[in-house]
Scaffold this motif. Structure first.
Motif, PDB file in Angstrom:
ATOM      1  N   LEU A 125       9.431  69.434  97.819  1.00 42.51           N
ATOM      2  CA  LEU A 125      10.381  68.766  96.890  1.00 42.51           C
ATOM      3  C   LEU A 125       9.995  68.717  95.503  1.00 42.51           C
ATOM      4  O   LEU A 125      10.808  68.747  94.657  1.00 42.51           O
ATOM      5  CB  LEU A 125      11.151  67.583  97.549  1.00 42.51           C
ATOM      6  CG  LEU A 125      12.036  67.722  98.823  1.00 42.51           C
ATOM      7  CD1 LEU A 125      12.299  66.537  99.528  1.00 42.51           C
ATOM      8  CD2 LEU A 125      13.163  68.580  98.475  1.00 42.51           C
ATOM      9  N   GLY A 126       9.092  68.082  95.328  1.00 34.87           N
ATOM     10  CA  GLY A 126       8.579  67.398  93.962  1.00 34.87           C
ATOM     11  C   GLY A 126       8.858  66.000  93.753  1.00 34.87           C
ATOM     12  O   GLY A 126       9.245  65.275  94.658  1.00 34.87           O
ATOM     13  N   ASP A 127       9.279  65.666  92.615  1.00 35.12           N
ATOM     14  CA  ASP A 127       9.458  64.241  92.150  1.00 35.12           C
ATOM     15  C   ASP A 127      10.616  63.929  92.871  1.00 35.12           C
ATOM     16  O   ASP A 127      11.724  64.305  92.348  1.00 35.12           O
ATOM     17  CB  ASP A 127       9.337  63.995  90.795  1.00 35.12           C
ATOM     18  CG  ASP A 127       8.118  64.267  90.314  1.00 35.12           C
ATOM     19  OD1 ASP A 127       6.922  63.946  90.997  1.00 35.12           O
ATOM     20  OD2 ASP A 127       7.834  64.413  89.174  1.00 35.12           O
ATOM     21  N   VAL A 128      10.719  63.163  93.972  1.00 35.11           N
ATOM     22  CA  VAL A 128      12.015  62.572  94.407  1.00 35.11           C
ATOM     23  C   VAL A 128      12.652  61.595  93.609  1.00 35.11           C
ATOM     24  O   VAL A 128      12.015  60.524  93.096  1.00 35.11           O
ATOM     25  CB  VAL A 128      11.803  61.732  95.711  1.00 35.11           C
ATOM     26  CG1 VAL A 128      12.888  61.179  96.513  1.00 35.11           C
ATOM     27  CG2 VAL A 128      11.156  62.858  96.918  1.00 35.11           C
ATOM     28  N   VAL A 129      13.860  61.695  93.373  1.00 35.48           N
ATOM     29  CA  VAL A 129      14.923  60.865  92.527  1.00 35.48           C
ATOM     30  C   VAL A 129      15.851  60.129  92.906  1.00 35.48           C
ATOM     31  O   VAL A 129      16.604  59.373  92.451  1.00 35.48           O
ATOM     32  CB  VAL A 129      15.136  61.638  91.151  1.00 35.48           C
ATOM     33  CG1 VAL A 129      14.142  62.318  90.316  1.00 35.48           C
ATOM     34  CG2 VAL A 129      16.191  62.944  91.639  1.00 35.48           C
ATOM     35  N   TYR A 130      16.111  60.700  94.383  1.00 34.00           N
ATOM     36  CA  TYR A 130      17.510  59.844  95.065  1.00 34.00           C
ATOM     37  C   TYR A 130      16.907  59.918  96.415  1.00 34.00           C
ATOM     38  O   TYR A 130      16.765  61.299  97.076  1.00 34.00           O
ATOM     39  CB  TYR A 130      18.463  60.405  94.545  1.00 34.00           C
ATOM     40  CG  TYR A 130      20.019  59.878  95.060  1.00 34.00           C
ATOM     41  CD1 TYR A 130      20.339  58.527  95.092  1.00 34.00           C
ATOM     42  CD2 TYR A 130      20.593  60.638  96.174  1.00 34.00           C
ATOM     43  CE1 TYR A 130      21.313  57.873  95.846  1.00 34.00           C
ATOM     44  CE2 TYR A 130      21.546  60.283  97.085  1.00 34.00           C
ATOM     45  CZ  TYR A 130      22.170  58.906  96.502  1.00 34.00           C
ATOM     46  OH  TYR A 130      23.151  58.229  97.274  1.00 34.00           O
ATOM     47  N   SER A 183      15.360  65.786  94.548  1.00 29.79           N
ATOM     48  CA  SER A 183      14.364  65.615  93.763  1.00 29.79           C
ATOM     49  C   SER A 183      14.583  66.396  92.389  1.00 29.79           C
ATOM     50  O   SER A 183      15.621  66.752  92.324  1.00 29.79           O
ATOM     51  CB  SER A 183      13.113  66.455  94.389  1.00 29.79           C
ATOM     52  OG  SER A 183      13.334  67.698  94.397  1.00 29.79           O
ATOM     53  N   VAL A 184      13.640  66.277  91.697  1.00 24.84           N
ATOM     54  CA  VAL A 184      13.745  67.159  90.200  1.00 24.84           C
ATOM     55  C   VAL A 184      14.115  68.614  90.461  1.00 24.84           C
ATOM     56  O   VAL A 184      14.905  69.347  89.719  1.00 24.84           O
ATOM     57  CB  VAL A 184      12.758  66.902  89.209  1.00 24.84           C
ATOM     58  CG1 VAL A 184      12.798  65.532  88.953  1.00 24.84           C
ATOM     59  CG2 VAL A 184      11.485  67.506  89.680  1.00 24.84           C
ATOM     60  N   ILE A 235       8.807  56.270  95.544  1.00 20.21           N
ATOM     61  CA  ILE A 235       7.696  55.525  96.850  1.00 20.21           C
ATOM     62  C   ILE A 235       7.550  56.905  97.722  1.00 20.21           C
ATOM     63  O   ILE A 235       6.390  56.930  98.472  1.00 20.21           O
ATOM     64  CB  ILE A 235       8.414  54.561  97.555  1.00 20.21           C
ATOM     65  CG1 ILE A 235       8.550  53.356  96.648  1.00 20.21           C
ATOM     66  CG2 ILE A 235       7.416  54.208  98.804  1.00 20.21           C
ATOM     67  CD1 ILE A 235       8.902  52.125  97.044  1.00 20.21           C
ATOM     68  N   VAL A 236       8.479  57.665  97.917  1.00 19.20           N
ATOM     69  CA  VAL A 236       8.231  58.779  99.122  1.00 19.20           C
ATOM     70  C   VAL A 236       7.246  59.639  98.629  1.00 19.20           C
ATOM     71  O   VAL A 236       6.538  60.220  99.578  1.00 19.20           O
ATOM     72  CB  VAL A 236       9.499  59.598  99.106  1.00 19.20           C
ATOM     73  CG1 VAL A 236       9.402  60.851 100.118  1.00 19.20           C
ATOM     74  CG2 VAL A 236      10.622  58.805 100.046  1.00 19.20           C
ATOM     75  N   ASN A 237       6.918  59.980  97.217  1.00 15.00           N
ATOM     76  CA  ASN A 237       6.099  60.969  97.140  1.00 15.00           C
ATOM     77  C   ASN A 237       4.624  60.169  97.054  1.00 15.00           C
ATOM     78  O   ASN A 237       3.691  60.909  97.472  1.00 15.00           O
ATOM     79  CB  ASN A 237       6.284  61.305  95.324  1.00 15.00           C
ATOM     80  CG  ASN A 237       7.441  62.073  95.327  1.00 15.00           C
ATOM     81  OD1 ASN A 237       8.322  61.685  94.689  1.00 15.00           O
ATOM     82  ND2 ASN A 237       7.604  63.311  95.815  1.00 15.00           N
TER      83      ASN A 237
END
Length: 129
Positions: A37-42, A63-64, A91-93
């Protein structure tokens, strides 16, 4: 990809399950999933008290790069959600197997745990992705 922790069960949709030994289980997404996914944002989590059914959608992680559905790997009643993810989804990342867990359920059918993969089976699946 880092080695997936042993002692967990895994779904083909990349969720993990930790049987807490008291009739409950904690659920999150794997290291492989969060890396893809990459950077999780939501993160949209299920509601407390909601009944979830194995294989059905229970939420969304964005993610982004993409949005991905979260599926319940086992059936049960949601008894806790990780409220930290509302304000700090990243935090997931950093900790997908510890502080980045998604929700906990009171297991309605413990035999469903037998339908999930062990660490070695999951690592083979993730390596083929």
């Amino acid at each position: 990809m880092k080695k997936a922790p042993s002692g967990l069960k895994y779904a083909a949709s990349h969720e993990w399950v930790r049987d807490e030994g008291d009739g409950t289980a904690t659920i999150g997404i794997s290291e492989h999933a969060q890396e893809s996914l990459g950077d999780v944002v939501y993160v949209e989590l299920p509601q407390l008290g909601m009944s979830v059914v194995a294989g059905e959608e229970t939420g969304v992680v964005e993610s982004v790069k993409a949005a991905s559905d979260i599926y319940a790997p086992i059936s049960g009643e949601v008894i806790a959600v990780n409220a930290l993810l509302e304000d700090e989804p990243e935090i997931v990342n950093g900790s997908p197997y510890d502080s980045g867990w998604f929700f906990r359920v009171k297991i309605s059918d413990p035999t469903e745990l037998h339908n999930l993969m062990d660490t070695e089976e999951y690592e083979s699946l993730a390596a083929a992705d």
